[in-house]
Design an enzyme around this catalytic site. Structure first.
Site, PDB file in Angstrom:
ATOM      1  N   THR A  76     -13.058  56.279  46.720  1.00 39.22           N
ATOM      2  CA  THR A  76     -12.974  55.825  45.115  1.00 39.22           C
ATOM      3  C   THR A  76     -13.789  56.002  44.471  1.00 39.22           C
ATOM      4  OG1 THR A  76     -11.243  53.678  46.016  1.00 39.22           O
ATOM      5  CG2 THR A  76     -12.285  53.516  43.834  1.00 39.22           C
ATOM      6  N   ASN A 157      -2.649  60.258  53.284  1.00 43.25           N
ATOM      7  CA  ASN A 157      -3.208  59.109  54.923  1.00 43.25           C
ATOM      8  C   ASN A 157      -1.934  58.413  55.167  1.00 43.25           C
ATOM      9  OD1 ASN A 157      -2.929  58.638  51.514  1.00 43.25           O
ATOM     10  ND2 ASN A 157      -3.014  56.588  52.185  1.00 43.25           N
ATOM     11  N   GLN A 185      -8.757  61.236  54.094  1.00 40.85           N
ATOM     12  CA  GLN A 185      -8.350  61.397  55.246  1.00 40.85           C
ATOM     13  C   GLN A 185      -8.392  62.532  56.210  1.00 40.85           C
ATOM     14  OE1 GLN A 185      -7.261  58.530  56.888  1.00 40.85           O
ATOM     15  NE2 GLN A 185      -7.105  57.499  55.175  1.00 40.85           N
ATOM     16  N   SER A 205     -15.250  59.400  52.276  1.00 38.37           N
ATOM     17  CA  SER A 205     -15.195  58.433  52.683  1.00 38.37           C
ATOM     18  C   SER A 205     -15.502  58.026  54.472  1.00 38.37           C
ATOM     19  CB  SER A 205     -14.595  57.712  52.126  1.00 38.37           C
ATOM     20  OG  SER A 205     -14.121  56.576  52.698  1.00 38.37           O
ATOM     21  N   HIS A 207     -15.971  55.695  56.232  1.00 41.48           N
ATOM     22  CA  HIS A 207     -15.298  54.417  57.062  1.00 41.48           C
ATOM     23  C   HIS A 207     -14.221  54.314  57.595  1.00 41.48           C
ATOM     24  CE1 HIS A 207     -11.790  52.501  54.645  1.00 41.48           C
ATOM     25  NE2 HIS A 207     -12.731  53.045  53.519  1.00 41.48           N
ATOM     26  N   THR A 246     -30.434  51.709  43.782  1.00 39.88           N
ATOM     27  CA  THR A 246     -31.235  52.533  45.158  1.00 39.88           C
ATOM     28  C   THR A 246     -30.627  52.454  46.451  1.00 39.88           C
ATOM     29  OG1 THR A 246     -32.993  51.288  44.562  1.00 39.88           O
ATOM     30  CG2 THR A 246     -32.451  51.591  47.060  1.00 39.88           C
ATOM     31  N   CYS A 332      -4.712  49.793  50.155  1.00 40.47           N
ATOM     32  CA  CYS A 332      -5.237  49.252  49.329  1.00 40.47           C
ATOM     33  C   CYS A 332      -4.065  48.840  48.532  1.00 40.47           C
ATOM     34  CB  CYS A 332      -5.820  50.481  48.300  1.00 40.47           C
ATOM     35  SG  CYS A 332      -5.871  51.767  49.307  1.00 40.47           S
TER      36      CYS A 332
HETATM   37  N1  PLP Z   1      -8.296  57.936  49.190  1.00 35.38           N
HETATM   38  C1  PLP Z   1      -6.978  58.745  50.729  1.00 35.38           C
HETATM   39  C2  PLP Z   1      -6.081  59.555  51.204  1.00 35.38           C
HETATM   40  C3  PLP Z   1      -7.863  56.805  51.627  1.00 35.38           C
HETATM   41  O1  PLP Z   1      -7.466  57.275  52.817  1.00 35.38           O
HETATM   42  C4  PLP Z   1      -8.283  56.186  51.167  1.00 35.38           C
HETATM   43  C5  PLP Z   1      -8.997  55.015  51.668  1.00 35.38           C
HETATM   44  O2  PLP Z   1      -7.417  54.008  52.040  1.00 35.38           O
HETATM   45  C6  PLP Z   1      -9.737  56.333  49.692  1.00 35.38           C
HETATM   46  C7  PLP Z   1      -9.093  57.699  48.873  1.00 35.38           C
HETATM   47  C8  PLP Z   1     -10.497  55.490  48.858  1.00 35.38           C
HETATM   48  O3  PLP Z   1     -11.276  55.309  49.942  1.00 35.38           O
HETATM   49  P1  PLP Z   1     -12.215  54.185  50.011  1.00 35.38           P
HETATM   50  O4  PLP Z   1     -12.082  53.540  50.740  1.00 35.38           O
HETATM   51  O5  PLP Z   1     -13.350  55.045  50.623  1.00 35.38           O
HETATM   52  O6  PLP Z   1     -12.951  53.873  48.871  1.00 35.38           O
END
Ligand code: PLP
Length: 392
Positions: A76, A157, A185, A205, A207, A246, A332
């Protein structure tokens, strides 16, 4: 990943931290605790060395050079930094942003905000029912409105559809616009090469690829000297002045390790993910009437299956088979009430969008877990359909 009761089939929402990643992170909480920006002693130097090693690992995953990687707090932030950092002013007014209708909310909501606050024109280009972007509409949009940046994700996603980012980049460049790619993704599930894709910026990202939450990166072609972005965060001027604050040492080291393992094991992992996804999808589509696959089937992430169980309300289905941990859309936006904007962009009716579920398998998924999940889904769909036919 089954804990004896629950079956986790929502790896597109997030992934567990790989034990090897956790082991790599461990020293950075306590032993190597220096601030990588402390230039005057060993603690700082050791930390800085670890950051640069991680930067190289992240860069390697996408075929970039280390100096093109800026660490952030996640996908994000990377997307926000890219979109909000650009200068939309031109001598003739504001240049705009073009996105596709199936982008993640991190892109779409940021564009809406830029429009409201700064009057940045935002055009949304439609998708075709086969899941691909409408290239003619992109060309038309670029002819009608001066454009600063086009955003297209590498893979969706919700449906797993993989998009032709290179084609979008070429079209954008012909019109003097940049290409931003949300690869959050796709990373770790398919090979990515920023040079071949010809992208200018790309968001990652940790995670989503078995790294920790709260850390990510923005790739900037040629580095921040080359593409000028105004920083979102100002302060100590870390990350070449683009991202003050930091650095999150354990997170960054974990992200680097996650990228290292993802790249090393990509070929095997892709095969295994595809096998599990196909096992699940084939069983559900062949054993149940009125089930269809959402999105294009030709080019999809190997782990994702978005299925429409016609006539069955997805939320009721998820409640009934609650041990099968899946979702109706991205994590989200799963609390929002409307139908998925991605499925709507593919032309699904509201009813069909409300009857759709995303299954996403991962590294820890097993055959036994898939078979257990299939059994539960079959039982719940049959039960709900039967209840519905009684109530009519
Ligand atoms: N973009 C896509 C395609 C995602 O699937 C996600 C998370 O679900 C994001 C952006 C957001 O990433 P983050 O959770 O690291 O903010």
């Amino acid at each position: 990943m089954a804990d004896g009761k629950n079956m986790y089939l929502d790896y597109n929402a997030t992934t567990p931290v790989d034990p090897r990643v956790l082991a790599a992170m461990q020293p950075y909480w306590h032993e190597v605790f220096g601030n990588p920006h402390s230039r005057d002693h060993r603690y700082g130097w050791d930390a800085a060395e670890a950051v640069e090693a991680s930067r190289a690992q992240v860069a390697a995953l996408i075929g970039a050079a280390p100096h093109e990687i800026v660490f952030t707090s996640g996908g994000t932030e990377s997307i926000n930094q890219a979109l909000r950092g650009l200068n939309y002013s031109t001598p003739n007014g504001r240049a705009g942003i073009i996105t596709f209708a199936a982008e993640h909310e991190a892109v779409l909501a940021t564009c809406r905000d830029l429009t409201v606050r700064w009057l940045v024109p935002h055009t949304t280009v439609p998708m075709l029912p086969d899941g691909s972007p409408c290239w003619t509409a992109l060309q038309e949009a670029l002819q009608h409105q001066p454009c600063c940046v086009v955003a297209l994700m590498a893979a969706n996603n919700e449906t797993g559809d993989v998009y032709d980012v290179q084609r979008a980049a070429r079209i954008a460049h012909e019109h003097g616009a940049l290409l931003l790619c949300d690869a959050v993704q796709a990373a770790g599930k398919m090979l990515l090469d920023v040079r071949a894709m010809e992208v200018d910026m790309l968001a990652l990202s940790a995670h989503k690829l078995y790294g920790p939450k709260g850390v990510g990166a923005l790739y900037v072609r040629g580095g921040t000297q080359h593409i000028q972005l105004a920083p979102l965060l100002t302060g100590g001027g870390q990350e070449c002045g683009l991202r003050s604050g930091t650095l999150n040492m354990p997170g960054i080291v974990g992200f680097g390790a996650a990228c290292h393992w993802a790249l090393r094991e990509m070929a095997e992992a892709t095969l295994q993910l595809g096998r599990h996804r196909d096992r699940l999808e084939t069983a559900l589509v062949s054993d149940l009437p009125d089930v269809s696959i959402n999105g294009g089937r030709r080019d999809r992430l190997p782990n994702t299956s978005n299925l429409c169980f016609h006539g069955v309300e997805a939320r009721a289905l998820i409640r009934d088979m609650h041990e099968v941990c899946v979702s109706t859309r991205s994590a989200c936006s799963s609390s929002s009430a409307g139908p998925s904007h991605v499925l709507k962009a593919l032309g699904l009716s509201d009813d069909d969008a409300y009857s759709s579920i995303r299954f996403s398998v991962g590294r820890r998924t097993t055959d036994a877990e898939i078979d257990m999940a299939v059994e539960k889904v079959l039982r719940s769909v049959r039960k709900l359909r039967q209840l519905q036919s009684i109530s009519y």
